[in-house]
Write a protein that holds these residues in place. Structure first.
Motif, short mmCIF file in Angstrom:
data_model
loop_
_atom_site.label_atom_id
_atom_site.label_comp_id
_atom_site.label_asym_id
_atom_site.label_seq_id
_atom_site.Cartn_x
_atom_site.Cartn_y
_atom_site.Cartn_z
N PHE A 30 32.59 27.42 45.74
CA PHE A 30 33.48 26.71 44.82
C PHE A 30 33.39 25.22 45.09
O PHE A 30 33.70 24.75 46.20
CB PHE A 30 34.91 27.22 45.02
N THR A 75 40.02 31.04 44.74
CA THR A 75 39.32 31.53 43.55
C THR A 75 39.52 33.03 43.41
O THR A 75 39.63 33.76 44.40
CB THR A 75 37.81 31.22 43.62
N ALA A 76 39.52 33.51 42.17
CA ALA A 76 39.74 34.93 41.92
C ALA A 76 38.55 35.78 42.35
O ALA A 76 38.71 36.95 42.71
CB ALA A 76 40.02 35.16 40.43
N ASP A 77 37.34 35.19 42.35
CA ASP A 77 36.14 35.96 42.70
C ASP A 77 35.65 35.68 44.12
O ASP A 77 34.50 35.95 44.45
CB ASP A 77 35.03 35.65 41.70
N ASN A 78 36.53 35.12 44.98
CA ASN A 78 36.18 34.82 46.37
C ASN A 78 34.88 34.00 46.47
O ASN A 78 33.95 34.34 47.19
CB ASN A 78 36.02 36.11 47.19
N ASN A 79 34.86 32.89 45.73
CA ASN A 79 33.65 32.07 45.63
C ASN A 79 33.57 31.07 46.79
O ASN A 79 34.26 30.05 46.79
CB ASN A 79 33.64 31.32 44.29
N TYR A 80 32.69 31.36 47.75
CA TYR A 80 32.50 30.46 48.90
C TYR A 80 31.92 29.12 48.45
O TYR A 80 32.18 28.08 49.07
CB TYR A 80 31.56 31.12 49.91
N LYS A 114 37.04 30.71 49.12
CA LYS A 114 37.31 32.13 48.89
C LYS A 114 38.79 32.40 48.63
O LYS A 114 39.14 33.40 48.01
CB LYS A 114 36.86 32.95 50.11
#
Length: 343
Positions: A121, A114-119, A111
């Protein structure tokens, strides 16, 4: 003349920047507690979230309490516990709480990068692995190249005496420290501390001491294996298991297609390098140079830890976790064997 003028200020600056830190002889034990607690927390958290469908604390109210927050609170509790009490009593509990808290924190690293808070990733797993690998290897190298000085051993004995004066020193720990002080001869303070420890009445070990003793059995187990005739077969079996597991994962990646080509190449390169180091170690061992052989075995384990497992973590977290356990066992057994050779 210029050197005479500038030398005192330089010495004063060096003295001001020096932290005068005294290392703990139990640092490796507490590090094991911390790492095992953190890694276990990550695996348990991921398994729980997968089984429950990734629920959100707060529901549909628009609020979401990420588990990084309780992780931070646990790390805070660990820090407060460490500087609020003297002696060794709080150290095992602080290492456990800190490990659980850090595991909850680092689990959500995806989170934060990454720009989109991607758990989810994918490279987050590799980032987590690199953090723990760097921690373990860095601590291992630091202690190996700079063993405790006599002054630091005396300082550790004084720290143990604090527990004794407070009536919280187990007899086993007291006897260990007495033996250490007896072996130090005329080192400043050793004799006085020995006399003080003799006058201390031991007490029944409390929960933190039981926890510390539990992890102490790990290096003791390595030592028993290293001094037995099964040391070489155990090393060989662990290296074979390590290489076989990596090759199985590489074959699985190859069958999935070309998207994992880079990962598969990294796994194969790391495995091949480790095997070369193992062969060189076997050759040195047959030539009678056991110390050099163990050095090559250690390089093989470190190569797997820092190269092969990093790529494996990107593709399969569970396979890499199993590889991590094997690598840590290899490093522990090799380090114990090297210590016996030095003695």
């Amino acid at each position: 003349m210029p050197n005479q003028v500038t030398a005192p200020p330089m010495r004063q600056a060096q003295h001001a920047l020096r932290l005068d830190l005294v290392r703990s002889e139990k640092a490796s034990v507490h590090l094991i507690t911390f790492v095992v607690a953190a890694v276990s927390t990550i695996l348990i958290t991921r398994a729980y979230l997968a089984l429950t469908g990734y629920p959100k604390i707060g529901g549909d109210s628009g609020l979401h309490v990420a588990h990084v927050l309780p992780g931070g609170l646990l790390m805070l509790a660990s820090i407060v516990l460490s500087f609020s009490y003297v002696g060794r009593g709080p150290r095992p509990i602080a290492a456990l709480l800190g490990g659980v808290g850090f595991g909850l924190f680092i689990d959500e690293v995806g989170k934060f990068v990454t720009a989109d808070n991607n758990y989810f990733f994918e490279p987050a797993a590799a980032i987590i692995y690199v953090v723990f690998a760097a921690l373990v290897v860095g601590a291992h190298a630091w202690r190996r190249h700079r063993p405790l000085t006599d002054e630091e051993k005396v300082a550790n004995a004084a720290h143990v005496l604090v527990d004794g004066l407070a009536g919280r020193l187990p007899d086993r720990r007291r006897q260990e420290m007495l033996a250490t002080l007896e072996s130090m001869g005329d080192v400043r303070g050793a004799r006085q501390l020995h006399e003080l420890l003799l006058s201390v009445e031991p007490r029944t070990p409390a929960l933190p001491q039981h926890l510390e003793r539990l992890w102490q059995r790990v290096p003791e187990g390595f030592d028993r294996i290293a001094e037995s005739r099964f040391a070489a077969p155990v090393l060989g079996a662990l290296f074979a298991l390590q290489a076989l597991g990596a090759l199985i994962v590489a074959v699985g990646l190859w069958r999935t297609g070309t998207s994992y080509a880079v990962i598969m190449s990294g796994v194969l390169a790391g495995t091949a390098t480790s095997l070369v180091f193992v062969v060189l170690g076997l050759r040195r061992g047959r030539a009678g140079d056991r110390r050099s052989a163990l050095d090559w075995f250690q390089r093989a384990a470190l190569t797997s830890l820092l190269l092969t497992q990093v790529f494996l973590f990107t593709a399969s977290q569970f396979a890499a976790t199993a590889g991590l356990v094997v690598d840590l066992m290899l490093l522990g057994l090799v380090a114990t064997s090297r210590a016996r050779v030095r003695r």
